[in-house]
Every structure is written in C-alpha cells, then in structure tokens.
Design a protein around this motif. Structure first.
Motif, PDB file in Angstrom:
ATOM      1  N   LEU A  20      24.536  26.727  42.709  1.00 52.22           N
ATOM      2  CA  LEU A  20      24.518  25.597  42.724  1.00 52.22           C
ATOM      3  C   LEU A  20      24.381  24.663  41.624  1.00 52.22           C
ATOM      4  N   PHE A  21      24.443  25.219  40.524  1.00 50.72           N
ATOM      5  CA  PHE A  21      24.785  24.114  39.017  1.00 50.72           C
ATOM      6  C   PHE A  21      27.073  23.676  39.491  1.00 50.72           C
ATOM      7  N   ALA A  24      26.190  21.353  42.511  1.00 47.65           N
ATOM      8  CA  ALA A  24      26.154  19.805  42.698  1.00 47.65           C
ATOM      9  C   ALA A  24      27.536  19.345  41.442  1.00 47.65           C
ATOM     10  N   LEU A  27      30.093  18.325  43.512  1.00 47.57           N
ATOM     11  CA  LEU A  27      29.529  17.193  44.432  1.00 47.57           C
ATOM     12  C   LEU A  27      29.881  16.372  43.867  1.00 47.57           C
ATOM     13  N   LEU A  28      29.555  16.187  42.628  1.00 50.22           N
ATOM     14  CA  LEU A  28      29.365  14.661  41.906  1.00 50.22           C
ATOM     15  C   LEU A  28      30.624  14.627  41.350  1.00 50.22           C
ATOM     16  N   ALA A 166      32.906  22.011  46.886  1.00 54.33           N
ATOM     17  CA  ALA A 166      31.414  21.777  47.131  1.00 54.33           C
ATOM     18  C   ALA A 166      30.693  23.198  47.058  1.00 54.33           C
ATOM     19  N   GLY A 170      30.716  25.733  44.498  1.00 55.97           N
ATOM     20  CA  GLY A 170      29.371  26.912  44.815  1.00 55.97           C
ATOM     21  C   GLY A 170      29.492  28.859  45.081  1.00 55.97           C
TER      22      GLY A 170
END
Length: 275
Positions: A20-21, A24, A27-28, A166, A170
């Motif tokens: 998840l990290f 994210a 994605l950011l 992303a 992940g």
C-alpha cells in the motif's frame, strides 16, 4: 507462547503495508509528474496547432479570393454566383481546423457563408480585387481544437498508465520487500519465544536476523537475559550457602521470603532458563 501465525499482525501484514505504501507513493509521484508533463505537452501542442491552422486559414482565404476574382472579372456580382454556399460548406468540411468561411461584398456585408460546429478563435482575411479595385473579401476563421483535440484524452491515458504502474509497484514491493519484512518479523517472534522459554541463544532464527537494527536489538535483549540469569544463579548459590550453615533453621524463612520476592513474574526462575 505467541506464534507468528497467532499474532494479531500476523502473516501478510508486512506485504500489505509495504504494498500500500509503494502504491500510494508511486501514485502520488507519478500523478504529479504526469500532470506537469501533460500541462507542458498540451501547451506546446495547442501553440503549434494554432500556428499551423492559422497558416492553413490564410492559404485558404487567398485561394478562395483568387477564385472569386476570376468570376468578378466577368462582371458577375459575388451574391449572384451560383452554388457558392454549397462550395464553401464543402471546402469547410474538407479542410481541418476551419470554423467559418464568410464571403463579403464590397460594402463589407455578408454575402455567403459556411459555419462549422467548432468555435472560431483566429480570423484571416483576403481581399478580392479586380484591377486594383476591391470588390469583396473572404474571411476565414480558424479553430486549433481540430488539431489539438486529438490530445484531449491524453490525460486519461496517462492517469491509467500511472495507476497501472502504481499497482505493479505495490505488488512488487509487497511481494519482495514486504515478504522479506514478514519473514524477518516471524524470525524475531520465534527467536523471542525461544528466549522466553529459556533458550537464550535464540536458535537459527536469531542467526537469520542479521546485523541490522532488529538483529542488534535481539542481541542486546539476549545479552541482558544472560546477565540476569548469571546474577540469579549467583544469588541462588549465595542463598544455598546461607542455608547450608543454618543449623537451627532460623535463617530459612527469611531466605525463602527474599527468594520469593526476587522471583520474576510468571514463576519461572532465571536459573531454569539459563540451564
């Protein structure tokens, strides 16, 4: 004893958190980079499209003006030339980037026109003249959206690509880094459980912890447990020496009381663990 499988943050937790990290973060970063890239790219495309379509509009205006000049040389008024509207409409539909074509008379009034669905942005004008006398003009309004509109869905495509990247980041991070984190955590739990059970060396699980922060922390705990065990063994030996010379039994109650107070919680003696 708490096992890795029974722990509330058991198997798979490291994979989930790491995945998840990474998702994210990718994605950011990818979203920001993609937005900046698209913004600059679209600005360049729109500027290029506007310049190109203006050139096309000017060329079309001159070409139409020359054709109407031929008719005007025969003395045919512009508003009486047959088939002008259909010709202008056909020209507009066949020429990309053209929003409107207007044929004006010598007084500047609109004689014939063809209007497309797109809104115009820039206009170029070509005069219709016969022997140096202005008999009308052709106005061509251009719209660069016909050229730049093809890039309208680039944002969605980049967003989809960033989302896919992303997700892949992940999955890879969760499988590789998260899996390694889960394995190290399980080794630590097993080594600590062996430590609590009295096996102070921690077994092969402790050896696989390596020399990182986790391994150093476990080594420190193990050394502390060994020192406590050694001191407890010394305390027991001293107590036994006192009891050995307690011939009348008066010291035994006091020694046993001190031994009970010094006994760690759980009732297990460090000497048992060290054995």
């Amino acid at each position: 004893m708490t096992t890795p499988e029974a722990h509330p943050l058991g198997r798979g937790h490291g994979r989930l958190v790491t995945g998840l990290f990474a998702f994210a973060l990718t994605l950011l970063v990818g979203g920001i980079a993609g937005a900046l890239l698209i913004s600059g790219f679209k600005a360049r495309v729109e500027e290029t499209a506007r310049r190109d379509v203006t050139v096309i509009g000017a060329s079309l205006a001159r070409s139409l003006a020359q054709q109407f000049e031929k008719a005007a040389r025969f003395g045919i008024p512009l508003k009486l030339i047959p088939g002008v509207e259909s010709y202008l409409s056909q020209t507009l539909n066949q020429t990309p980037g053209i929003a409107r074509i207007v044929l004006r008379g010598p007084d500047g009034r609109e004689v014939r026109s063809a209007i497309g669905p797109a809104a115009g942005q820039d206009m170029t004008t070509a005069a219709i003249s016969v022997d140096g006398l202005a008999v009308g003009q052709v106005d061509v309004t251009t719209s660069p959206s016909a050229f730049s509109g093809a890039f309208g869905d680039v944002g969605l495509q980049v967003a989809g690509a960033v989302l896919v990247c992303a997700a892949l980041a992940g999955i890879i991070a969760g499988t590789v880094a998260g899996g390694a984190l889960d394995r190290r955590r399980r080794r630590l739990v097993v080594a600590m459980a062996r430590n609590v059970a009295g096996e102070l060396d921690g077994g092969p699980q402790a050896a696989m912890l390596g020399h990182g922060p986790v391994g150093q922390a476990f080594d420190a705990l193990a050394r502390g447990a060994r020192r406590v065990g050694e001191k407890w063994a010394g305390f027991q030996a001293y107590a036994e020496e006192l009891l050995a010379v307690d011939f009348d039994g008066r010291l035994r109650p006091e020694v046993e009381r001190i031994r009970r107070e010094a006994l760690p919680r759980g009732g297990r003696q460090p000497s048992d663990r060290a054995s």
